[in-house]
Scaffold this motif. Sequence first.
Motif, PDB file in Angstrom:
ATOM      1  N   ASP A  68      42.865  15.834 138.223  1.00 30.55           N
ATOM      2  CA  ASP A  68      43.231  16.897 139.168  1.00 30.55           C
ATOM      3  C   ASP A  68      42.116  17.026 140.205  1.00 30.55           C
ATOM      4  O   ASP A  68      41.533  18.088 140.387  1.00 30.55           O
ATOM      5  CB  ASP A  68      43.453  18.221 138.414  1.00 30.55           C
ATOM      6  N   TYR A  71      38.983  18.963 139.399  1.00 32.47           N
ATOM      7  CA  TYR A  71      39.112  20.215 138.632  1.00 32.47           C
ATOM      8  C   TYR A  71      39.282  19.929 137.135  1.00 32.47           C
ATOM      9  O   TYR A  71      39.597  20.823 136.360  1.00 32.47           O
ATOM     10  CB  TYR A  71      40.245  21.084 139.187  1.00 32.47           C
ATOM     11  N   HIS A 111      38.984  25.618 132.089  1.00 30.18           N
ATOM     12  CA  HIS A 111      39.306  24.392 131.359  1.00 30.18           C
ATOM     13  C   HIS A 111      38.243  23.348 131.641  1.00 30.18           C
ATOM     14  O   HIS A 111      37.432  23.506 132.560  1.00 30.18           O
ATOM     15  CB  HIS A 111      40.686  23.862 131.781  1.00 30.18           C
ATOM     16  N   PHE A 156      51.659  22.723 136.787  1.00 38.22           N
ATOM     17  CA  PHE A 156      52.096  21.487 137.445  1.00 38.22           C
ATOM     18  C   PHE A 156      53.471  21.033 136.966  1.00 38.22           C
ATOM     19  O   PHE A 156      53.978  19.996 137.385  1.00 38.22           O
ATOM     20  CB  PHE A 156      51.085  20.364 137.195  1.00 38.22           C
ATOM     21  N   PHE A 179      47.097  23.912 133.118  1.00 33.82           N
ATOM     22  CA  PHE A 179      47.261  22.949 134.215  1.00 33.82           C
ATOM     23  C   PHE A 179      47.675  21.614 133.589  1.00 33.82           C
ATOM     24  O   PHE A 179      48.541  21.611 132.723  1.00 33.82           O
ATOM     25  CB  PHE A 179      45.993  22.935 135.082  1.00 33.82           C
ATOM     26  N   GLN A 183      43.502  18.741 131.222  1.00 36.24           N
ATOM     27  CA  GLN A 183      42.652  19.917 131.469  1.00 36.24           C
ATOM     28  C   GLN A 183      42.837  20.959 130.351  1.00 36.24           C
ATOM     29  O   GLN A 183      43.396  22.036 130.583  1.00 36.24           O
ATOM     30  CB  GLN A 183      43.027  20.548 132.824  1.00 36.24           C
ATOM     31  N   ARG A 213      32.226  29.696 143.860  1.00 35.42           N
ATOM     32  CA  ARG A 213      33.636  30.045 143.926  1.00 35.42           C
ATOM     33  C   ARG A 213      34.170  29.858 142.502  1.00 35.42           C
ATOM     34  O   ARG A 213      33.875  28.857 141.852  1.00 35.42           O
ATOM     35  CB  ARG A 213      34.332  29.106 144.921  1.00 35.42           C
ATOM     36  N   ASP A 215      37.055  29.196 139.993  1.00 35.41           N
ATOM     37  CA  ASP A 215      38.403  28.635 139.897  1.00 35.41           C
ATOM     38  C   ASP A 215      39.272  29.467 138.939  1.00 35.41           C
ATOM     39  O   ASP A 215      38.803  29.847 137.854  1.00 35.41           O
ATOM     40  CB  ASP A 215      38.296  27.190 139.376  1.00 35.41           C
ATOM     41  N   VAL A 216      40.517  29.686 139.323  1.00 34.78           N
ATOM     42  CA  VAL A 216      41.466  30.526 138.550  1.00 34.78           C
ATOM     43  C   VAL A 216      40.771  31.634 137.761  1.00 34.78           C
ATOM     44  O   VAL A 216      40.889  31.726 136.534  1.00 34.78           O
ATOM     45  CB  VAL A 216      42.436  29.709 137.649  1.00 34.78           C
ATOM     46  N   GLU A 269      38.748  33.012 143.009  1.00 37.51           N
ATOM     47  CA  GLU A 269      40.080  32.513 143.306  1.00 37.51           C
ATOM     48  C   GLU A 269      41.007  33.146 142.276  1.00 37.51           C
ATOM     49  O   GLU A 269      40.998  32.775 141.103  1.00 37.51           O
ATOM     50  CB  GLU A 269      40.146  30.985 143.180  1.00 37.51           C
ATOM     51  N   HIS A 330      42.582  23.715 150.093  1.00 36.65           N
ATOM     52  CA  HIS A 330      43.027  22.402 149.603  1.00 36.65           C
ATOM     53  C   HIS A 330      44.257  22.499 148.708  1.00 36.65           C
ATOM     54  O   HIS A 330      44.691  21.486 148.166  1.00 36.65           O
ATOM     55  CB  HIS A 330      41.873  21.754 148.831  1.00 36.65           C
ATOM     56  N   ASP A 331      44.790  23.687 148.495  1.00 35.45           N
ATOM     57  CA  ASP A 331      45.945  23.871 147.607  1.00 35.45           C
ATOM     58  C   ASP A 331      47.229  24.224 148.347  1.00 35.45           C
ATOM     59  O   ASP A 331      48.279  24.351 147.707  1.00 35.45           O
ATOM     60  CB  ASP A 331      45.668  25.009 146.603  1.00 35.45           C
ATOM     61  N   ARG A 418      49.958  18.516 147.027  1.00 43.79           N
ATOM     62  CA  ARG A 418      48.930  19.012 147.943  1.00 43.79           C
ATOM     63  C   ARG A 418      48.148  17.922 148.678  1.00 43.79           C
ATOM     64  O   ARG A 418      47.179  18.228 149.368  1.00 43.79           O
ATOM     65  CB  ARG A 418      47.962  19.894 147.139  1.00 43.79           C
ATOM     66  N   ARG A 422      44.845  17.185 152.271  1.00 47.47           N
ATOM     67  CA  ARG A 422      43.570  16.648 151.789  1.00 47.47           C
ATOM     68  C   ARG A 422      43.205  15.324 152.461  1.00 47.47           C
ATOM     69  O   ARG A 422      42.335  14.599 151.976  1.00 47.47           O
ATOM     70  CB  ARG A 422      43.655  16.446 150.273  1.00 47.47           C
TER      71      ARG A 422
HETATM   72  C1  NOJ Z   1      42.770  25.970 141.520  1.00 50.69           C
HETATM   73  C2  NOJ Z   1      42.246  24.824 142.320  1.00 50.69           C
HETATM   74  O1  NOJ Z   1      41.997  25.250 143.630  1.00 50.69           O
HETATM   75  C3  NOJ Z   1      43.289  23.735 142.239  1.00 50.69           C
HETATM   76  O2  NOJ Z   1      43.036  22.694 143.146  1.00 50.69           O
HETATM   77  C4  NOJ Z   1      43.350  23.244 140.810  1.00 50.69           C
HETATM   78  O3  NOJ Z   1      44.408  22.331 140.681  1.00 50.69           O
HETATM   79  C5  NOJ Z   1      43.572  24.397 139.830  1.00 50.69           C
HETATM   80  N1  NOJ Z   1      42.815  25.564 140.146  1.00 50.69           N
HETATM   81  C6  NOJ Z   1      43.209  23.980 138.429  1.00 50.69           C
HETATM   82  O4  NOJ Z   1      41.814  23.901 138.285  1.00 50.69           O
END
Ligand code: NOJ
Length: 549
Positions: A68, A71, A111, A156, A179, A183, A213, A215-216, A269, A330-331, A418, A422
């Motif tokens: 991923d 990530y 994760h 996903f 995810f 992960q 930052r 993540d989730v 995030e 990027h998402d 996505r 990118r």
């Molecule tokens: C949010 C990230 O911005 C994204 O790119 C990623 O796929 C998921 N979290 C899982 O880490």
Amino acid sequence: MTPLEDPDGAATWWRHAVIYQVYIRSFADGSGDGIGDIAGIRERLGHLADLGVDAIWINPWYPSPMADAGYDVADHRAIEPSFGTLDDAVALFDDCHRSGVRVLLDLVPNHVSSTHRWFADALAATPGSPQRDRFVFRDGVGVDGSEPPNNWKSEFGGPAWTRVIEPDGRPGQWYLHLFAPEQPDLNWSNPAVAADVEETLRFWFDRGVDGFRIDVAHSLVKADGLPDVDDESIHGRHPHWDQPGVHDIYRRWRTIAESYDPPRVFVAEAWVAEPDRLAAYVRSDELHTAFNFEFLVAPWSAGALRRCIDDTVREHEIVGAPPTWVLSNHDVARHVSRYARPAGVEGYRYLDDLLGLPCDLELGTRRARAAALLVLALPGGAYIYQGDELGLPEVEDLAEEVLADPFWIRSGRQRRGRDGCRVPLPWEGEHPPFGFSPPGAMSDPWLPQPPAWSERTVARQHGDPSSMLELYRAALRIRRQHPAFGDGPMTWRPSPADALVFERDPGLVVAVNLGTAPMALPGHKEVLLASGELPAGGLAPDSGVWLAI
Ligand code: NOJ
């Protein structure tokens, strides 16, 4: 004054910062392998200093099998070899700090990669062992435990559970992955997990990193008993999103950040829909800021944007934190392309939401210019995703064979995902790789750049007063010099229903026309900056302006 000193004190820079997101794979390739890297960032730092950003946030750059795009972290305290070395990273921190640019990294606490040594240990160990307890392993249900423990879905696509083969060769327990299967989710009720992530924070803070930052940030804690998701799973009752227990974690992290001089900072995030629940993440003893995704997905409509701005500003004021505005990352599909679509009642998020809708990129670009002046003038801080400043559109027609996003693979090749936001940046020249890779590079860029991006390179836009790049440069220059920008209050002015007009003290009026007819410009002393033409003293549709009064 050193470049990093802040007239308001180093402790508050984040309350008004403009932060540039470096998606490292696609920013600049120093080594010539077609993949961006730390050497590339160091070579192109001049672009960021010229743009005038306060800080950069770098997407995950840790060792990873890239299931991923990084990530899936195999080791949070090292650098992925294709991106460089730890020494390169520290040299980059020094370069950035010398140029007056702070550095945020990306922390992925929910994760790890399935290649992480902890997960290998867990697979080799038995059910109920301490090794398994670092993750979320459960027995399955149904005959022979052959069905997943609950109905949770992976982001996903498909179930959020994968069954493992036990060391004795028999099908056994299931592990949770919100995810991709690569992960596995960590178990945040295990103190060893919390301690390890805290060590990671200190590892990077000790090396000069200014913040993270997260993540989730809303997913770390899962409800006791892992109940099924059902229709009631909203407002803090969702079993794996936005559980109240996450806040204890952030209180501990804040203490760690505050133990450094200058204090380090966090941005969350957290895709939580209600503004009060988002604001809970930025209470004064938790994280500092949180991306405001409600604004990102709002349709191009004065009413919708105004409601979102009001809710955000109100809820952030209650907890004393500055709002944080973001148009792309990027998402999500790039906003030039989202705004190129007819504004629906709902906004758009992914490329898959856009496909098949009529597309007018000139219109999207006009709106993106106006949106830039809007977000850069709202109270608080703002993020720029690399390429926003070049007006890059989403690449919507990447060939299927190059798509690498797990959305594509896990949706059975139904959702393109996505990758279109990118694509590597175009720096200069008439043909791909447009200076992304050095001359004589051994590989093409990891995703192909559209030949038409020759019109959008940094070099092409440099010095052209009508370009997106010069609009961003001018906006950031004015923002740095004028005391009305950044943290602080805003006041709406009466305006036509399809416009946004507000005042910021001292002496700034911002007007954005989201309607279909020109609107009269508010009275002013001077036009500081306009996103488009100002026909006969008016503001054209889909344009914005900063006025000194
Ligand atoms: C949010 C990230 O911005 C994204 O790119 C990623 O796929 C998921 N979290 C899982 O880490």
